[in-house]
Design a protein around this motif. Structure first.
Motif, PDB file in Angstrom:
ATOM      1  N   ILE A  35       0.836  -1.198   0.000  1.00  0.00           N
ATOM      2  CA  ILE A  35       0.000   0.000   0.000  1.00  0.00           C
ATOM      3  C   ILE A  35       0.875   1.253   0.000  1.00  0.00           C
ATOM      4  CG2 ILE A  35      -1.675   1.319   1.363  1.00  0.00           C
ATOM      5  CD1 ILE A  35      -2.815  -1.359   2.307  1.00  0.00           C
ATOM      6  N   LEU A  36       1.940   1.214   0.826  1.00  0.00           N
ATOM      7  CA  LEU A  36       2.865   2.356   0.840  1.00  0.00           C
ATOM      8  C   LEU A  36       3.566   2.526  -0.500  1.00  0.00           C
ATOM      9  CD1 LEU A  36       4.417   1.852   4.389  1.00  0.00           C
ATOM     10  CD2 LEU A  36       3.057   3.813   3.656  1.00  0.00           C
ATOM     11  N   PHE A  37       3.953   1.430  -1.109  1.00  0.00           N
ATOM     12  CA  PHE A  37       4.605   1.521  -2.422  1.00  0.00           C
ATOM     13  C   PHE A  37       3.620   2.021  -3.485  1.00  0.00           C
ATOM     14  CE2 PHE A  37       7.983  -1.615  -1.013  1.00  0.00           C
ATOM     15  CZ  PHE A  37       8.996  -0.684  -1.057  1.00  0.00           C
ATOM     16  N   ILE A  38       2.351   1.613  -3.374  1.00  0.00           N
ATOM     17  CA  ILE A  38       1.337   2.094  -4.326  1.00  0.00           C
ATOM     18  C   ILE A  38       1.202   3.607  -4.226  1.00  0.00           C
ATOM     19  CG2 ILE A  38      -1.140   2.101  -4.832  1.00  0.00           C
ATOM     20  CD1 ILE A  38      -1.121  -0.879  -4.000  1.00  0.00           C
ATOM     21  N   VAL A  39       1.090   4.097  -2.958  1.00  0.00           N
ATOM     22  CA  VAL A  39       0.978   5.541  -2.755  1.00  0.00           C
ATOM     23  C   VAL A  39       2.232   6.250  -3.272  1.00  0.00           C
ATOM     24  CG1 VAL A  39       0.789   7.364  -1.019  1.00  0.00           C
ATOM     25  CG2 VAL A  39      -0.571   5.267  -0.786  1.00  0.00           C
ATOM     26  N   GLY A  40       3.402   5.697  -2.928  1.00  0.00           N
ATOM     27  CA  GLY A  40       4.647   6.321  -3.349  1.00  0.00           C
ATOM     28  C   GLY A  40       4.805   6.368  -4.850  1.00  0.00           C
ATOM     29  N   PHE A  41       4.544   5.254  -5.536  1.00  0.00           N
ATOM     30  CA  PHE A  41       4.679   5.234  -7.000  1.00  0.00           C
ATOM     31  C   PHE A  41       3.627   6.115  -7.672  1.00  0.00           C
ATOM     32  CE2 PHE A  41       6.803   0.920  -6.463  1.00  0.00           C
ATOM     33  CZ  PHE A  41       8.065   1.402  -6.746  1.00  0.00           C
ATOM     34  N   SER A  42       2.424   6.138  -7.091  1.00  0.00           N
ATOM     35  CA  SER A  42       1.381   6.993  -7.668  1.00  0.00           C
ATOM     36  C   SER A  42       1.780   8.461  -7.575  1.00  0.00           C
ATOM     37  CB  SER A  42       0.048   6.766  -6.947  1.00  0.00           C
ATOM     38  OG  SER A  42      -0.366   5.422  -7.074  1.00  0.00           O
TER      39      SER A  42
END
Length: 326
Positions: A35-42
């Motif tokens: 979830i953190l990586f999704i937010v970061g990449f987004s």
């Protein structure tokens, strides 16, 4: 123009990475990582899109652009820390799986030895007395006057019963080696070597510094079976003329070194397809030991086994176990 192309490529790559992170959300225990990586990449995609707009000459407020970079940095940093915890968790699972596999293998080997011992006892105590009774009856018949033909039949039958008794003892001993159980590893191995040397034209040299020391039953039985397997392989497959076997104690460890001058083989291929090498490796692994083998065509074979006994013969715990067995 080049910077615009690179920014577009970066946006596409980060979108793909976001999609992969979405697929991994429910795959592992630590789904907060993804979830953190999704937010970061987004947010990185948004940042790259803003940079692309700036490259096209559009004005963008720089204040919240800086905040965007801070949020991205925090998300990815926390994600990396959680990823570290994930890898530690996976490593712990792997260790637990290895321990479980070792316990299962140990239980299988112990069950196998118990079945061998029970079958050996049933043969020795059940069929053995019947054959001895039949031999005694024939001996009684032989004392009476008989025709030459009848005496020949009695002699032949007595010989067959003697061979059956000898074979029964040999089978019983192979199933559960009595010398190993009664006198220890060195005597048990010496008996195997004497028997093998008598049946084959191969010189087997055995050296050891063990005497009457006793070790844990699993260690003694597994080493005995491994040595039998190695000797059997050399006699049946290697076409060797000499075998050297050394079993030594060094503190709390046992070292087995085995060599023959046979035709040699490819160890990796034999591990995969036969000759019992994979079985040997599994047995030694169940004791937490190491098994190394080296061989090549025409150069014989060399095997090395090291096992930690975790307890030296002569210690208090060892003597108590030995007295209990007696």
């Amino acid at each position: 123009m080049l910077i615009k192309i690179l920014l577009v490529i970066a946006i596409v790559v980060q979108l793909v990475a976001t999609l992969y992170a979405l697929k991994l959300v429910r795959t592992t225990k630590y789904n907060s990582i993804w979830i953190l990586f999704i937010v970061g990449f987004s947010l990185l995609c948004v940042e790259r899109f803003i940079q692309l707009s700036m490259a096209n000459g559009r004005a963008v407020p720089l204040g919240w652009f800086a905040y965007l970079g801070i949020v991205i940095s925090i998300c990815l940093s926390i994600g990396v820390m959680y990823a570290y915890k994930l890898f530690k968790y996976i490593d712990r699972l792997n260790r637990q799986r290895q321990l479980l596999n070792k316990r299962i293998l140990t239980a299988v080997l112990r069950t196998e030895e118990k079945a061998r011992s029970r079958f050996s006892k049933e043969l020795h105590d059940g069929l053995g007395p019947l054959l001895s009774s039949a031999k005694m009856s024939l001996s009684a018949l032989a004392r009476e006057e008989r025709t030459p033909e009848q005496r020949e039949i009695i002699d032949n039958t007595t010989y067959v019963i003697d061979e059956a008794i000898r074979s029964l003892r040999e089978i019983s001993n192979n199933l559960s080696p009595h010398l190993l159980n009664d006198f220890g590893l060195a005597r048990g191995i010496q008996h195997v070597i004497d028997r093998s040397a008598a049946m084959h034209n191969v010189k087997i040299r055995f050296t050891t510094n063990l005497h009457t020391e006793r070790y844990d039953t699993d260690i003694e039985v597994i080493l005995y079976r491994v040595i039998c397997e190695l000797i059997n392989n050399s006699l049946k497959h290697a076409a060797c003329t000499s075998v050297n076997l050394s079993l030594s104690r060094n503190g709390s460890s046992l070292a087995l070194d085995y060599t023959d001058n046979g035709r040699g083989f490819n160890p990796q291929a034999m591990m995969d397809c036969g000759m019992g090498l994979s079985n040997i490796a599994s047995r030694i692994n169940s004791l937490g030991g190491t098994f190394d083998i080296a061989s090549s065509k025409g150069r014989g074979m060399r095997a090395s086994i090291r096992i930690e006994t975790r307890q030296e013969p002569g210690s208090v715990g060892y003597n108590r176990r030995k007295a209990k067995k007696r």
